[in-house]
Every structure is written in C-alpha cells, then in structure tokens.
Design an enzyme around this catalytic site. Structure first.
Site, PDB file in Angstrom:
ATOM      1  N   LYS A 284       0.830  -1.193   0.000  1.00  0.00           N
ATOM      2  CA  LYS A 284       0.000   0.000   0.000  1.00  0.00           C
ATOM      3  C   LYS A 284       0.874   1.257   0.000  1.00  0.00           C
ATOM      4  O   LYS A 284       2.025   1.214   0.445  1.00  0.00           O
ATOM      5  CB  LYS A 284      -0.871   0.035   1.276  1.00  0.00           C
ATOM      6  CG  LYS A 284      -1.991  -0.985   1.308  1.00  0.00           C
ATOM      7  CD  LYS A 284      -2.796  -0.862   2.601  1.00  0.00           C
ATOM      8  CE  LYS A 284      -3.919  -1.879   2.647  1.00  0.00           C
ATOM      9  NZ  LYS A 284      -4.970  -1.657   1.643  1.00  0.00           N
ATOM     10  N   ARG A 358     -10.302 -11.508   2.110  1.00  0.00           N
ATOM     11  CA  ARG A 358     -11.160 -12.563   1.567  1.00  0.00           C
ATOM     12  C   ARG A 358     -10.479 -13.915   1.641  1.00  0.00           C
ATOM     13  O   ARG A 358     -11.150 -14.944   1.746  1.00  0.00           O
ATOM     14  CB  ARG A 358     -11.579 -12.186   0.137  1.00  0.00           C
ATOM     15  CG  ARG A 358     -10.452 -12.054  -0.839  1.00  0.00           C
ATOM     16  CD  ARG A 358     -10.835 -11.243  -2.079  1.00  0.00           C
ATOM     17  NE  ARG A 358     -11.048  -9.818  -1.785  1.00  0.00           N
ATOM     18  CZ  ARG A 358     -11.437  -8.911  -2.674  1.00  0.00           C
ATOM     19  NH1 ARG A 358     -11.684  -9.271  -3.927  1.00  0.00           N
ATOM     20  NH2 ARG A 358     -11.605  -7.648  -2.329  1.00  0.00           N
TER      21      ARG A 358
HETATM   22  N1  BES Z   1      -8.105  -3.735   4.470  1.00  0.00           N
HETATM   23  C1  BES Z   1      -8.289  -3.331   3.139  1.00  0.00           C
HETATM   24  C2  BES Z   1      -9.589  -2.573   2.907  1.00  0.00           C
HETATM   25  C3  BES Z   1      -9.676  -1.225   3.544  1.00  0.00           C
HETATM   26  C4  BES Z   1      -9.331  -0.096   2.846  1.00  0.00           C
HETATM   27  C5  BES Z   1     -10.170  -1.083   4.822  1.00  0.00           C
HETATM   28  C6  BES Z   1      -9.455   1.149   3.426  1.00  0.00           C
HETATM   29  C7  BES Z   1     -10.298   0.158   5.405  1.00  0.00           C
HETATM   30  C8  BES Z   1      -9.945   1.278   4.702  1.00  0.00           C
HETATM   31  C9  BES Z   1      -8.313  -4.557   2.233  1.00  0.00           C
HETATM   32  O1  BES Z   1      -7.516  -5.613   2.640  1.00  0.00           O
HETATM   33  C10 BES Z   1      -7.796  -4.128   0.908  1.00  0.00           C
HETATM   34  O2  BES Z   1      -6.660  -3.776   0.817  1.00  0.00           O
HETATM   35  N2  BES Z   1      -8.664  -4.163  -0.099  1.00  0.00           N
HETATM   36  C11 BES Z   1      -8.305  -3.768  -1.408  1.00  0.00           C
HETATM   37  C12 BES Z   1      -8.914  -4.748  -2.365  1.00  0.00           C
HETATM   38  C13 BES Z   1      -8.433  -4.588  -3.771  1.00  0.00           C
HETATM   39  C14 BES Z   1      -6.980  -4.948  -3.879  1.00  0.00           C
HETATM   40  C15 BES Z   1      -9.291  -5.470  -4.637  1.00  0.00           C
HETATM   41  C16 BES Z   1      -8.867  -2.366  -1.649  1.00  0.00           C
HETATM   42  O3  BES Z   1      -9.967  -2.074  -1.156  1.00  0.00           O
HETATM   43  O4  BES Z   1      -8.197  -1.568  -2.286  1.00  0.00           O
HETATM   44 MN    MN Z   2      -5.512  -5.422   1.989  1.00  0.00          MN
END
Ligand code: BES
Ligand code: MN
Ligand code: ZN
Length: 509
Positions: A284, A358
């Site tokens: 990230k 997931r």
């Molecule tokens: N934990 C994150 C989702 C999240 C984002 C929670 C912002 C709280 C605030 C999750 O694991 C994630 O990174 N999801 C990705 C999925 C994508 C790669 C399909 C996302 O939402 O960008």
């Molecule tokens: Mn994630």
C-alpha cells in the site's frame, strides 16, 4: 484500563453538589421540576435559553455556571440544560445519544459529578426509567478513553467527571435495564481496546491470548496455532500469513446460553482479523497506512459481541470465529500469481496480495461450517476501500443470501444507529474473478464493483442451505471525529448492531 465513570440511579430530588442537568424537550420546554426551579431562580433558565437560542434539539447543551439563588439543600456549581429533541421522537437510540452529550459537555469541564433530573414528558414512548437507563448507556459509551500509552496529558485535557446520577422515579427499574446495557458496553469497550491497540503490540498471538482471557466470562475458547492450521490445510489463510514473523491464529469462542434449544445448531459470527495490512508484496502507499492497524476490527467486533452476549446471559447458542494474521512483505511473502489451496479444496490465484481479507475469511468461513454446523453465518470485515467510496461512514455494506436475514439486520441497524445498506449479490459478477489456471482469482481486472466482487468471492465458501450475511465495515469502524456515542477512533461498529439482532430476531422468538 479506563478507571471509568460511575453511573447510578436514585430517587427524584435535587443534588447537593456538582452539575445539575435539566432536560428540555424541543416541543414542550422544561419539565415540571425544571419549571419549579426556574421559578425559584426568577426565570433565569428561560432567559438563558432565549439568549443562547437554545431550542432543546437532541444533544444540544447549554451550561450556566455558578448559579445563584438555588433552593437551600442544593449547592450545584452549574446547571446544564440538555436538549431531548421532540418527545414523540424519543427512542432508545436518541436517549443514548442524549446521554452521550452529557459526557461530551462535562467530561473535562472541571465538574466531578453530575445529576440528571430525569423527568417524564407528555408523549414520551419510553418510561423515564427506561430513558434514564439508555441515557446512562450512551454516557458510558461516550466516556471511553484509550489512555494506555499517554504518559503526559495537559491538565485541562484530563477528565474530571467521575460520576453521573440519574434521579428518576422507579430507579430500580432503570438499574435493572442498565445492567444489561452495561454488559453490552463492556463488549464495546473490549472491541475498542483491541482495535485501538497498535500492531506491534496486538499480534495474532497476543489477540488470541486476549480471547483466552474471556474464559472467565463464560465462553469456551479454542485457539488453533500455525501448526494446527497447516495440518488442517488452511492454505488461503496461511498464504497471507507467510510473509510475517508473527504467526497466525484461528480462535473459536463458543457460548451456550440456550442448552435446551430445539435446534442444536448455533448462530455463527466470523471476523476478519488482519492485525496489520501493509498490502504485502502488492504494498500500500505510505500515506495513511497506519490506519491498517484496525484491519482486525471485524474480529474485534466479533469478540466484543461474544463478550456482550455472555455478559448479559443471552438466551442463544452462538459461536464466534476470528482469523488472525499479519499481512507483510518479505522474502517469505506470498507473491502475485501464487496459487493457494483453500481449506475448502478450492484453489485461488492470488493476483493482488492486498486482497487478503477474503483469503483469510475463505478459510475461516469453511472452518466454522465444518466444525460448528451453524444454521446462519454472519461475517464482519474491513474488506474493501470500495465500500467507503459507495457508502462513506454512515452505512456499512450488507450482503446476504437470504432476504429475511437481511431485513432483520437492517432493522437492528436502524434501532441501534449502526446502519446497514444492502448491496447486491449476483452470479453475473462471477466472471470477473475467473482465473486462467485456478478455480478463481482473488481480484477482478479493474476496480468496478469492488465490494460486490469481494462478497461474491466469499460466497463461494458458503455451503448450500446455510444462511449467510457479509457486513463490510471498512467505512464505519473508525471515526476521525467525536460522535454522540463514540470519542474519535474505534467505533466498535457491529457489537451493538449484532447484539440487537440477537435480542430481537433470536431471543424474542
Ligand atoms: N483492508 C483493506 C480494505 C480497507 C481499505 C479497509 C481502506 C479500510 C480502509 C483490504 O484488505 C484491501 O486492501 N482491499 C483492497 C482490495 C483490492 C486490492 C481489490 C482495496 O480495497 O483496495
Ligand atoms: Mn488489503
Ligand atoms: Zn485488509
């Protein structure tokens, strides 16, 4: 950890000291006792309300310091006028929010004690005793603090308020109702403690240890460690965990509050417990990454919920299951393109290591169905950023394979204020996660409908005949500002919602 405020209920009457809180209904003004006092004060209260344009809207407060001319036995050092809103709109949720406003107004004001004169107004749907209990619940929720790591606090930021009393007819009724709500607040505080904790402290193993300590509250706790998970074949969860030096855990909390139930199957709650989500190799951006310490908030909510149910001795059989991992990049980490075999036997091509929730939930959902045979499974997860885009922080996303389950959850959301908005599940989205070499891939090719794609992925791990709902709390579990019932930070979203759902949809029937 918070020494805590005390909340007590007593017979009607003026207090000797501290802050005196008087209720003002938006449609009716002061109550009978308030009007008597105003007469004794020569109309000062009415004049103050007029001068400040105070109308009695819910949660509105007006503080009058060092009032002169109070009746003899009362030496209150301030009078707080507290808006109740319109009496016909007063319900449990609004009463709680009003209680939160008392704490917000007085917590660091210098006042040490407050007394709320709990009057009955015409048209109130709640009794004064019920309303007092709900107000105390809201006050307690708003009084939460996470002060563990503060060694220096400016004196004027230190809380002064230590006790709030409600002077109300039938105080025993209020006390009895509050004892249930207090157990729910204990669960909320447990969740907030877990979610607020930084990831260097709250590793999967430490989270599991904190779960174990709930054995004293009447929950049976089973912890599966790395070796057990590997032996079992939880390859999807293990793949996420493999980049971290902090090994994973899977914890099962069992509560049997209805041993004579006709249906032996439990209701199951499953939580995403990523103690830190760096994204892994699909790392990230640095900005805001610290927020990902709360990527275990789904697991935190499940644990707080189970503590609340046990604490108030709910008449239900329930299990809570949390998948605990840390998602880190390293030489041992899972790579984009890796294929893992999930506990269900289905294979997954991991295109993006940041879609890890997931993967963890896939195995947790499979395990809860294998080990506990639940009739209904509800998972709670900070699953997608896309749900924040869709719904912001006012609603969590709800997905369900059963309309009545969805309706019950939405209703519990309305009653508690932890609101849900249902989004669709639909096979038509499945083609987006077809893989060229495995049974599925973990992300679609683009960001479209990201929350739905996540839910469709999870649904592949739900067996036929099992009722299932998925609640995406990515936008609602952390608040950047104070709200009526929550100081900024962890909201513990899901605890009050699911506790209400259990009470209304399971215990009531
Ligand atoms: N934990 C994150 C989702 C999240 C984002 C929670 C912002 C709280 C605030 C999750 O694991 C994630 O990174 N999801 C990705 C999925 C994508 C790669 C399909 C996302 O939402 O960008
Ligand atoms: Mn994630
Ligand atoms: Zn995540």
């Amino acid at each position: 950890m918070n020494p805590g405020m005390k909340f007590v209920f007593d017979e009607p009457g003026l207090p000797q000291t501290g802050a005196l809180v008087l209720l003002v209904a938006q449609n009716l003004g002061l109550g009978p006792a308030g009007r008597d006092l105003d007469a004794a004060l020569g109309g000062m209260l009415e004049r103050a309300m007029k001068a400040a344009r105070f109308s009695g809207k819910a949660e509105e407060t007006l503080c009058l310091l060092a009032p002169a001319g109070l009746p003899d036995a009362c030496a209150a050092d301030r009078i707080v006028l507290l808006g109740l809103g319109r009496t016909e709109a007063l319900e449990a949720r609004t009463a709680a929010q009003t209680g939160g406003a008392v704490v917000a107004a007085l917590e660091t004001s210098g006042a040490e004690q407050a007394t709320v004169l709990m009057e009955t107004f015409d048209g109130m749907a709640l009794s004064a005793a019920e309303a007092a209990a709900e107000m105390a619940f809201g006050a307690r929720l708003r009084s939460y603090r996470f002060d563990r790591y503060r060694t220096q606090e400016k004196p004027d930021k230190q809380p002064t308020l230590t006790r709030i009393a409600w002077h109300v007819a039938y105080p025993a009724t209020a006390r009895n109702r509050f004892s249930h709500l207090d157990a729910v607040a204990d669960g909320v505080f447990l969740t907030r403690d877990l979610v607020s904790e930084p990831a260097n402290v709250l590793t999967p193993a430490v989270f599991a240890d904190r779960c174990r300590s709930l054995e004293s509250r009447g929950l049976a706790v089973t912890v599966l460690d790395e070796a057990a998970l590997a032996a079992m074949g939880a390859g999807a969860l293990m793949g996420v965990a493999q980049g971290s030096v902090n090994p994973p855990r899977l914890v099962i909390l069992t509560y049997k509050g209805d041993p004579e139930a006709d249906d032996p199957r439990p209701l199951a709650f499953v939580g995403k417990g990523v103690t830190f989500d760096s994204g892994g190799i699909s790392i990230k951006p640095a900005s805001g990454m610290e927020d990902m310490k709360w990527d275990m908030a789904g697991a935190g909510a499940v644990v707080g919920l189970m503590a609340a149910l046990a604490g108030r001795k709910a008449r239900i059989n329930a299990v809570g299951l949390v998948g605990l991992v840390e998602n880190m990049p390293s030489g041992a980490a899972q790579r984009p393109g890796d294929v893992v075999t999930s506990l269900s036997g289905q294979t997954i091509e991991v295109i993006n290591t940041d879609a890890e929730g997931r993967l963890v939930l896939a195995d947790a959902l499979t395990h809860v169905q294998n080990a506990c045979s639940p009739h209904t499974v509800i998972d709670v997860a900070t699953l997608t950023g896309a749900v924040v885009v869709a719904l912001g922080s006012e609603h969590a996303g709800l997905f369900a394979n059963d309309d009545s389950l969805a309706a019950q959850l939405v209703a519990a959301g309305q009653r508690t204020g932890e609101r849900l908005w249902r989004l669709p599940l639909d096979e038509a989205y499945d083609k987006e996660i077809r893989s060229d070499i495995a049974d599925m891939k973990n992300v679609a090719a683009n960001r479209n409908a990201g929350s739905i794609i996540g839910a469709q992925f999870l649904q592949r791990f739900i067996k036929d005949g099992v009722r299932w709902a998925h609640i995406d709390i990515a936008g609602t579990t952390w608040s950047k500002k104070d709200t009526a019932l929550t100081p900024k930070g962890s909201t513990a979203f899901g605890v009050r919602l699911l506790e209400r759902f259990v009470a209304d949809s399971w215990e009531a029937s």
